[in-house]
Design an enzyme around this catalytic site. Sequence first.
Site, PDB file in Angstrom:
ATOM      1  N   GLY A  82       9.353   2.398  -0.476  1.00 55.48           N
ATOM      2  CA  GLY A  82       8.847   2.175  -1.736  1.00 55.48           C
ATOM      3  C   GLY A  82       7.571   3.024  -1.711  1.00 55.48           C
ATOM      4  O   GLY A  82       7.013   3.347  -0.627  1.00 55.48           O
ATOM      5  N   LYS A  83       7.085   3.061  -3.085  1.00 58.88           N
ATOM      6  CA  LYS A  83       5.874   3.811  -3.374  1.00 58.88           C
ATOM      7  C   LYS A  83       4.636   3.113  -2.644  1.00 58.88           C
ATOM      8  O   LYS A  83       3.836   3.889  -2.025  1.00 58.88           O
ATOM      9  CB  LYS A  83       5.652   4.059  -4.726  1.00 58.88           C
ATOM     10  N   GLY A 171       1.143  -7.961   1.157  1.00 58.91           N
ATOM     11  CA  GLY A 171       0.670  -7.490  -0.118  1.00 58.91           C
ATOM     12  C   GLY A 171       1.951  -7.901  -1.207  1.00 58.91           C
ATOM     13  O   GLY A 171       1.458  -7.382  -2.300  1.00 58.91           O
ATOM     14  N   THR A 173       3.529  -9.529  -4.023  1.00 57.21           N
ATOM     15  CA  THR A 173       3.649 -10.788  -4.926  1.00 57.21           C
ATOM     16  C   THR A 173       4.835 -11.510  -4.878  1.00 57.21           C
ATOM     17  O   THR A 173       5.899 -11.004  -4.539  1.00 57.21           O
ATOM     18  CB  THR A 173       3.106 -10.138  -6.136  1.00 57.21           C
ATOM     19  N   SER A 194      -2.697 -11.886   0.265  1.00 53.40           N
ATOM     20  CA  SER A 194      -3.343 -11.391  -1.107  1.00 53.40           C
ATOM     21  C   SER A 194      -2.307 -10.982  -2.135  1.00 53.40           C
ATOM     22  O   SER A 194      -1.635  -9.754  -1.670  1.00 53.40           O
ATOM     23  CB  SER A 194      -4.637 -10.547  -0.902  1.00 53.40           C
ATOM     24  N   HIS A 230       1.415  -1.036 -17.479  1.00 51.08           N
ATOM     25  CA  HIS A 230       1.767  -0.733 -16.213  1.00 51.08           C
ATOM     26  C   HIS A 230       2.966   0.186 -16.367  1.00 51.08           C
ATOM     27  O   HIS A 230       3.610   0.388 -17.534  1.00 51.08           O
ATOM     28  CB  HIS A 230       2.295  -1.977 -15.524  1.00 51.08           C
ATOM     29  N   LYS A 234       7.664  -2.431 -14.260  1.00 52.15           N
ATOM     30  CA  LYS A 234       7.037  -3.677 -14.167  1.00 52.15           C
ATOM     31  C   LYS A 234       7.432  -4.349 -15.604  1.00 52.15           C
ATOM     32  O   LYS A 234       6.852  -4.001 -16.468  1.00 52.15           O
ATOM     33  CB  LYS A 234       5.526  -3.586 -13.925  1.00 52.15           C
TER      34      LYS A 234
END
Length: 347
Positions: A82-83, A171, A173, A194, A230, A234
């Site tokens: 992934g990016k 990282g 979500t 986070s 975004h 997203k």
Amino acid sequence: MATNGLMASSSVFLHRPRIAFASRTNQTVGKYGKGRVSFMGIGTRRLPVVLSMTAMADSGEEAVKSVLPGNGISIMVNGCSGKMGKAVIKAADSAGVNIVPISFGSAGEDGQRVEVCGKEITVHGPTEREKVLSSVFEKHPELIVVDYTIPSAVNDNAELYSKVGVPFVMGTTGGDRNKLYETVEEAKIYAVISPQMGKQVVAFLAAMEIMAEQFPGAFSGYSLDVMESHQASKLDASGTAKAVISCFQELGVSYDMDQIQLIRDPKQQVEMVGVPEEHISGHAFHLYHLTSPDETVSFEFQHNVCGRSIYAEGTVDAVLFLAKKIRLKADQRIYNMIDVLREGNMR
């Protein structure tokens, strides 16, 4: 003032096309707090307020080079195709951190090889993950896993890391966040968790929570308009925006989360929001506009990010921070980005 969206014909923002997002100046560790969206579970420690922030991806290139050498740290980046995964690998490589050439991905990615920074990384699917991770951890006892996978994998991945006993930086979500913390707490492993790794954005969110706690009701009666932009991939509303809105709600503003105006159309993003065309595929622009009941007073809060380097650099700092805590055998095991900031790891 109209409150049904920033693009409404009566909205003041139509008088300022293309600059709606432009900068005017070119722990509680564990379960999330109840009653509102608490971005970090920051607790009661408070900091000064920040009003506006813009970050460009390329601006952090020199900063990432200033990171202290990895000092023997090895990381395994899951989601390397992934990016964000690729951005973290690049930032970690610049920081002198050893990149383990193994990553976990989906079943469809099993056996694929991803090349980043001249390193060929082999992707393993869901099968035999425990065996693979245990082998890597045995070979690299200083290993820290970085997770940038998908929301639906958060809890399963955390359970795997906890079972093997490998520390990690989460990282990604989403997922069941309470279960995530419970899993790590029970395993007593070290972790930084986070949903927002951009340190400067985290500082802004912390400042908003400070203001909300110190001055509840300060904006009672004010109307709020929120717009966020975004990349088109997203589909959901920004978690960062929701956290800021929760603070405004504590400050006395009446606002429902479904009122957030999502901008996903590239044409609107360029022409109305002012997103640089080269960052249409990777950006996070947020604007919050408050207006007094008589429309004589207004406030604007904004934070704009182009690219992913701000998150990648923050992730590397979280890795270095966690490695330090592990070496010191710190009593506290679970941390967030507020802890990283308080340690003074600002580059």
